[in-house]
Write a protein that holds these residues in place. Sequence first.
Motif, PDB file in Angstrom:
ATOM      1  N   LEU A 251       0.826  -1.217   0.000  1.00 62.31           N
ATOM      2  CA  LEU A 251       0.000   0.000   0.000  1.00 62.31           C
ATOM      3  C   LEU A 251       0.859   1.266   0.000  1.00 62.31           C
ATOM      4  CD1 LEU A 251      -2.768  -1.268   2.397  1.00 62.31           C
ATOM      5  CD2 LEU A 251      -3.115  -0.479   0.050  1.00 62.31           C
ATOM      6  N   LEU A 295      -7.269   9.868 -17.354  1.00 58.61           N
ATOM      7  CA  LEU A 295      -6.938   8.464 -17.082  1.00 58.61           C
ATOM      8  C   LEU A 295      -7.075   7.601 -18.333  1.00 58.61           C
ATOM      9  CD1 LEU A 295      -8.683   8.284 -13.616  1.00 58.61           C
ATOM     10  CD2 LEU A 295      -6.337   7.516 -13.996  1.00 58.61           C
ATOM     11  N   ALA A 356      -7.422   2.230 -17.063  1.00 59.63           N
ATOM     12  CA  ALA A 356      -6.383   2.977 -16.336  1.00 59.63           C
ATOM     13  C   ALA A 356      -6.098   2.359 -14.975  1.00 59.63           C
ATOM     14  CB  ALA A 356      -6.807   4.422 -16.160  1.00 59.63           C
TER      15      ALA A 356
HETATM   16  C1  HEM Z   1      -4.084   7.500 -10.463  1.00 56.68           C
HETATM   17  C2  HEM Z   1      -3.595   6.679  -9.555  1.00 56.68           C
HETATM   18  C3  HEM Z   1      -3.508   5.180  -9.691  1.00 56.68           C
HETATM   19  C4  HEM Z   1      -3.417   4.394 -10.817  1.00 56.68           C
HETATM   20  C5  HEM Z   1      -3.396   4.861 -12.274  1.00 56.68           C
HETATM   21  C6  HEM Z   1      -3.375   3.014 -10.372  1.00 56.68           C
HETATM   22  C7  HEM Z   1      -3.323   1.914 -11.221  1.00 56.68           C
HETATM   23  C8  HEM Z   1      -3.403   0.605 -10.801  1.00 56.68           C
HETATM   24  C9  HEM Z   1      -3.482  -0.527 -11.692  1.00 56.68           C
HETATM   25  C10 HEM Z   1      -3.486  -0.464 -13.212  1.00 56.68           C
HETATM   26  C11 HEM Z   1      -3.558  -1.654 -10.917  1.00 56.68           C
HETATM   27  C12 HEM Z   1      -3.706  -3.093 -11.411  1.00 56.68           C
HETATM   28  C13 HEM Z   1      -2.375  -3.811 -11.485  1.00 56.68           C
HETATM   29  C14 HEM Z   1      -2.474  -5.131 -12.210  1.00 56.68           C
HETATM   30  O1  HEM Z   1      -3.391  -5.328 -13.020  1.00 56.68           O
HETATM   31  O2  HEM Z   1      -1.594  -5.995 -11.999  1.00 56.68           O
HETATM   32  C15 HEM Z   1      -3.505  -1.228  -9.536  1.00 56.68           C
HETATM   33  C16 HEM Z   1      -3.533  -2.085  -8.449  1.00 56.68           C
HETATM   34  C17 HEM Z   1      -3.445  -1.649  -7.149  1.00 56.68           C
HETATM   35  N1  HEM Z   1      -3.464  -0.352  -6.694  1.00 56.68           N
HETATM   36 FE1  HEM Z   1      -3.544   1.314  -7.840  1.00 56.68          FE
HETATM   37  N2  HEM Z   1      -3.403   2.991  -9.001  1.00 56.68           N
HETATM   38  C18 HEM Z   1      -3.510   4.284  -8.545  1.00 56.68           C
HETATM   39  C19 HEM Z   1      -3.598   4.691  -7.219  1.00 56.68           C
HETATM   40  C20 HEM Z   1      -3.580   3.864  -6.130  1.00 56.68           C
HETATM   41  C21 HEM Z   1      -3.652   4.291  -4.748  1.00 56.68           C
HETATM   42  C22 HEM Z   1      -3.794   5.747  -4.282  1.00 56.68           C
HETATM   43  C23 HEM Z   1      -3.566   3.172  -3.978  1.00 56.68           C
HETATM   44  C24 HEM Z   1      -3.603   3.021  -2.473  1.00 56.68           C
HETATM   45  C25 HEM Z   1      -3.977   3.947  -1.634  1.00 56.68           C
HETATM   46  C26 HEM Z   1      -3.463   2.037  -4.876  1.00 56.68           C
HETATM   47  C27 HEM Z   1      -3.370   0.718  -4.475  1.00 56.68           C
HETATM   48  C28 HEM Z   1      -3.375  -0.357  -5.332  1.00 56.68           C
HETATM   49  C29 HEM Z   1      -3.297  -1.746  -4.859  1.00 56.68           C
HETATM   50  C30 HEM Z   1      -3.185  -2.202  -3.409  1.00 56.68           C
HETATM   51  C31 HEM Z   1      -3.340  -2.556  -6.004  1.00 56.68           C
HETATM   52  C32 HEM Z   1      -3.298  -4.084  -6.045  1.00 56.68           C
HETATM   53  C33 HEM Z   1      -4.708  -4.617  -5.955  1.00 56.68           C
HETATM   54  C34 HEM Z   1      -4.764  -6.119  -5.967  1.00 56.68           C
HETATM   55  O3  HEM Z   1      -3.762  -6.781  -6.253  1.00 56.68           O
HETATM   56  O4  HEM Z   1      -5.861  -6.646  -5.704  1.00 56.68           O
HETATM   57  N3  HEM Z   1      -3.473   2.496  -6.169  1.00 56.68           N
HETATM   58  N4  HEM Z   1      -3.429   0.148  -9.487  1.00 56.68           N
END
Ligand code: HEM
Length: 424
Positions: A251, A295, A356
């Motif tokens: 996180l 996005l 996105a």
């Molecule tokens: C504009 C901002 C953000 C973008 C573009 C983004 C994008 C992504 C993407 C594309 C994934 C999927 C990864 C995959 O398919 O392997 C992901 C997963 C994740 N993101 Fe974000 N993220 C953003 C902000 C955040 C924030 C602010 C947090 C936490 C406070 C966060 C926490 C996570 C977590 C924990 C995962 C893994 C979820 C899982 O495995 O079930 N993200 N993010």
Amino acid sequence: MTELGTLDRTRIRELFDLRGPTYALLGGSYHDDPYPVWHRLREQAPVHPGVLHELTGFEGPAMFVGLPEPDREHFTTFSYEACEAVYRAPETFAQWPDPVDPAVGELSPVNSMLFMNGPGHKRYRGLVQPSFVPSKAQWWIRNWVEEAVHTLIDGIVEDGHAELNVDFCAAIPVLTITGSFGIPVERALDVRAAILAPMEIVEILTPIVESRRANPQDDLISILVHAEMKDEDGTVHRLSDAEIYSFALLLLAAGSGTTWKQMGITLHLLLQRPELLAAVREDREALRLVIKESLRWMPTDPMFSRYTTKDVDFYGVHMPKGSVVHINLAAANRDPARWDRPDEFDIYRAQKPTFAFGSGPHVCLGMHVAFAELTTAIGALLDRLPNLRLDPAAESPRIIGMYERAATEIPVLFDAGDRRNARG
Ligand code: HEM
């Protein structure tokens, strides 16, 4: 939170400037527009053998999840349909080739739920999901986002000029996520600097975990410390220290590494379109559309990857078991089969889901937090910095980077000393 003054701007630059050493290995030296090449590749075939940056014509260095893996075959998907087919079949396109168990494995960002498959992933994700639903956005805004945003603006409001990308955007998500873990502001940048040195983060977190066990507070770390997990055999247990630290590493990295870049991309798009900026000033609902379109148009992380669990024939390409499949979600977001005029930044286009934030079981957990940060931060800039505009004497912002895309700099001018500069 006046301790925000303790944030060291030079250190923020070192940690976050895409042109600096931190991003060099992630393709920070890629300065071109990749979309024309991606359009060409998509027109040739929805799926290509090869690694995205090499297919794009960039020699690297460019590292990301699923790379370098020199002993495996690599494929990249370019059409919306092919990317969606990968997201929809997690049994065939797995998050990671080996089993991952945060309860026993070594402490590393890879040993976290992001790299887990199937029911194990679901159980872990379910523990924190309730803190990341849309109705929790106000909790994040009230507790951490608003104070960070306004204190950062307090620091520039009398100057009449600022560099927003690193000095403003970069600090907000790192302060939000470290705040939710009870980490004091003066250690926030230490956490960011130690993302690949887990034991340093554990050292910072250990006393906080101990104190929250005895005395829970209204924050995310207290939720993790007191969460109850039901194992496959039905046993219920509190998370072990190893499990808590694995969550924390994921996180802290995911929360502090993405949103700031998307904020810069969005601001760059807005500031280069004064008419749109004026429209958003008048109608704040339009800001949501701007963020959504930003996005789609340029997601900051254009690619995530999967591993094939068996031999598959996919869109005319044979992929042996154990291959790495790179999902070019940014190319999917501009697939003309899904969007008219895909290269145009048009906030009034028909609304459709984009990739996105990914899709499927691993869809971004923090997307509503990211949205809360983006709307609060950009909204506050518009409220408090009248006549906000790009500095015409400075170099115009450019978007650079291969696997992590962001603006170079966002130098702005505004009217200082205006009564509207005060906090609302
Ligand atoms: C504009 C901002 C953000 C973008 C573009 C983004 C994008 C992504 C993407 C594309 C994934 C999927 C990864 C995959 O398919 O392997 C992901 C997963 C994740 N993101 Fe974000 N993220 C953003 C902000 C955040 C924030 C602010 C947090 C936490 C406070 C966060 C926490 C996570 C977590 C924990 C995962 C893994 C979820 C899982 O495995 O079930 N993200 N993010």
